[in-house]
Design an enzyme around this catalytic site. Sequence first.
Site, PDB file in Angstrom:
ATOM      1  CG  ASP A   6      -1.929   1.049   1.220  1.00  0.00           C
ATOM      2  OD1 ASP A   6      -2.776   1.038   0.306  1.00  0.00           O
ATOM      3  OD2 ASP A   6      -1.854   1.943   2.085  1.00  0.00           O
ATOM      4  CE  LYS A  33      -1.668   5.384   1.247  1.00  0.00           C
ATOM      5  NZ  LYS A  33      -1.808   5.136   2.673  1.00  0.00           N
TER       6      LYS A  33
END
Length: 927
Positions: A783, A787
């Site tokens: 995750d 980003k």
Amino acid sequence: MRAAAVFSPCPSSPVFPHHLPHRYPKDPSFRTLVSISEATTRGRYVGRTGECSSFVWPRVVPERIQKSRYNNQIFASIADISVEQSIENVSLPKGDMWSVHKFGGTCMGTAKRIQTVADIVLSDPSERKLVIVSAMSKVTDMMYDLVNKASSRDESYITAIDNVFEKHMSTAKELLDGEDLARFLSQLHIDISNLKAMLRAIYIAGHATESFSDFVVGHGELWSAQMLSYTIKKHGNPCSWMDTRDVLIVNPTSSNQVDPDYAESEKRLEKWFTCQPADTIIATGFIASTPQNIPTTLKRDGSDFSAAILGSLVKARQVTIWTDVDGVFSADPRKVSEAVILRTLSYQEAWEMSYFGANVLHPRTIIPVMRQSIPILIRNIFNLSAPGTMICQQPVNENGDRRSLQSVVKAFATIDNLALVNVEGTGMAGIPGTANAIFGAVKEVGANVIMISQASSEHSICFAVPENEVKAVSAALNSRFRQALEAGRLSKVEVIPKCSILAAVGQKMASTPGVSATLFDALAKANINVRAIAQGCSEYNITVVLKQEDCVKGLRAAHSRFYLSKTTLAMGIIGPGLIGGTLLDQLRDQAAILKEKFNIDLRVMGITGSKTMVLSDTGIDLSKWREIQKEKAEVADLVKFTKHVHGHHFFPNTVLVDCTADTNVANHYYDWLNKGIHVITPNKKANSGPLDRYLKIRTLQRLSYTHYFYEATVGAGLPIISTLRGLLETGDKILHIEGIFSGTLSYIFNNFEGRRAFSDVVSKAKEAGFTEPDPRDDLSGTDVARKVTILARESGLKLELSDIPVRSLVPEPLKACSSSEEFMQQLPNFDKDFAKEREEAEAAGEVLRYVGVVDAVNEKGVVELRRYKREHPFAQLSGSDNIIAFTTTRYKDQPLIVRGPGAGAEVTAGGIFSDILRLASYLGAPS
Ligand code: ADP
Ligand code: ASP
Ligand code: MG
């Protein structure tokens, strides 16, 4: 007190009065057909009032008083009156004593409505009243249909005419009684049998001439006028009815219009009046005669025009046009629900509005009244409390003298079913007479040019004509310019079908800076392509040609932008889970304030999950969206969902908000943006997915006015993407971005202190709901890598997710655990390893932090567990805060730091919400 009028039919006057032979169309068949009814009679009413101050009424010679064959009433034929004597004695009074009313078809739709019309006429205290009526609503259509059926040899015209008869008979029966009813029905009967004979002839010939057709269709007005006059008379009010074919003389023009002959009409009106003076006259709208006394009409919706002509002939104080809406709206109320009533309009504004399709007024209505400065008042028969719209010379500016855009742009109107013709070629430049030759050819085929626009290079001329005339126009141009086309001086005569005109109308608007820009901006932001533009020198309108399919959307976008300065957004929410649900609650709590204070109207037209969806035509009531979702859900279908939310032309702008983490949904973004649908999302899948797709989306976004916002993909509601954009757009250069991007991992390492075991911190985080159901989804670092990819790409690096090395915190042997429980059970076995890393850091006065890094200088990204000095800002974090440090050429010594809660439904939904508001402001909402 006035004496009651003698109001009676005159059996000696024929169906068409004294000038009968001239009244019929010249066709011999017509003459023969109608002559069968000449023996029968139509009633002519001789109004005769006793007391009248301003002029002398004709005296009916007592010896000639005869008995009516319908009844025993006294009547007098007009033949009994010496015209010379009458003209001497009775002249038509003109001026302010006349109040003119026109009642449209909707006002005359039923017996009850005709009664209301009678009440309105009776309650007007004016000295003299001239009332013009349309046919009962739909009757003119029915009459045209009769002619069409008969001329195409369709037998059903017989049943159709019976329906016409029935409609009028039943209305009359409801309204009238006794002798009046008998007289009306007898006349109706005669008219219908004449019409039947005539339609039979049309049927046999398989063709109807224009005069035949005009004669037939005008009957609606003849009947409605008679019914109204009987109704008024029933209340004891003296009243005459006027067949305006006796009075109104018009000359046909080439473009399916007629020009009134004012002088001749005035003469005939004066003559008519000398024979039938009455202070209330009910006149037929729509119908007239040619100078040769052949019946004709003022064309569809022409009763407004009739009223204006007659109003100007009597120099009326005012012409009131009664209809079914409160007045002239700022746009067609059937297309723009937010349209507002205009209290006043200038003649020019009203003319432009009606010319460009506002059918509340026939376009030609203005000219006759404007000449004499007679005001027109548009009023609603169904809402007498509404003051209506006043159309006059110098209307009061509703918005004061402030020349704001809203005060110069009054209204919008549209015309559909047009085609654009574009004549193009280098041979046109500087050659005098080209335009003349083009429009000469167009004129020859009798086409009506609605607007013209010529590029200043003289390279092309384009103009709009009704779609049904374009074939002839194109053929005429191709033939007229055959040589020029062959020689290449003209490159083409191009036809663009299915177009519409959108006109913005307002006093002096074309000379006010910013009007066109705002109009085009509103259209561009609604993703509408403008095909041609014309800004008349009149300064009263700006006209644009659009594809017909975009017209209503364009109208709404322009209207909301100018008139209401309200920004309306149709929204579709995808994924009403934790974040989506919170967003819906936030929208629910804020929608009213946004609408009231900021003029932003957000409507959720649909909510879809992966299994079910709910759709609404007007906007889902967000106070009960959860209940609605349970009760009214249908099977989810993303294509249908998108079509519903976007296809809803009620709002000019659509946004789809993807609150899922689903790659399948993200795969639709390109297609949505391509269709002009704005996209807002916290879903990282598109921006961290395959690079080429990301670049395609961004290129598309830059090329169009369609927006794609994704602030909540990094740092939830924190301004990360916007800060980065702000830096880049102002010319700063990104050197390095480093941050703690995961709320979960921030919490874990902020708490992984002292003697605490790593597995214990993870399990507390899980219990507190800070982790995904399977904590490995957080610990794997993917995750954070997504980003980093998003920020790297935003900074201009062309990185794939797979280019980012990631330190996974999931111990290698536990990657295979089949469940999160099993993983949590086994995690303590690895506490030692984590503790060792912590101890090493502590020994150096440092802490561990799980960070993502964009190294813009070396075009790299990495996700790793780094060590930071205790004084470093990253070491000072608490809870699940995110922190991001931007090192740029401007912020070199001290990085620019953004810090705050970077996870949780409330802040993430808040981030999405602020993207929605940003979109609204990009679309024109006040900032
Ligand atoms: P009537 O039968 O009374 O002549 P029309 O149907 O000819 O009525 O005209 C009234 C209709 O015009 C209204 O019902 C409305 O729907 C339509 N209309 C179109 N544009 C406008 C506008 N800008 N303002 C008001 N009405 C409009
Ligand atoms: N009855 C005619 C029509 O429908 C004229 C009018 O109503 O204005 O076109
Ligand atoms: Mg009308």
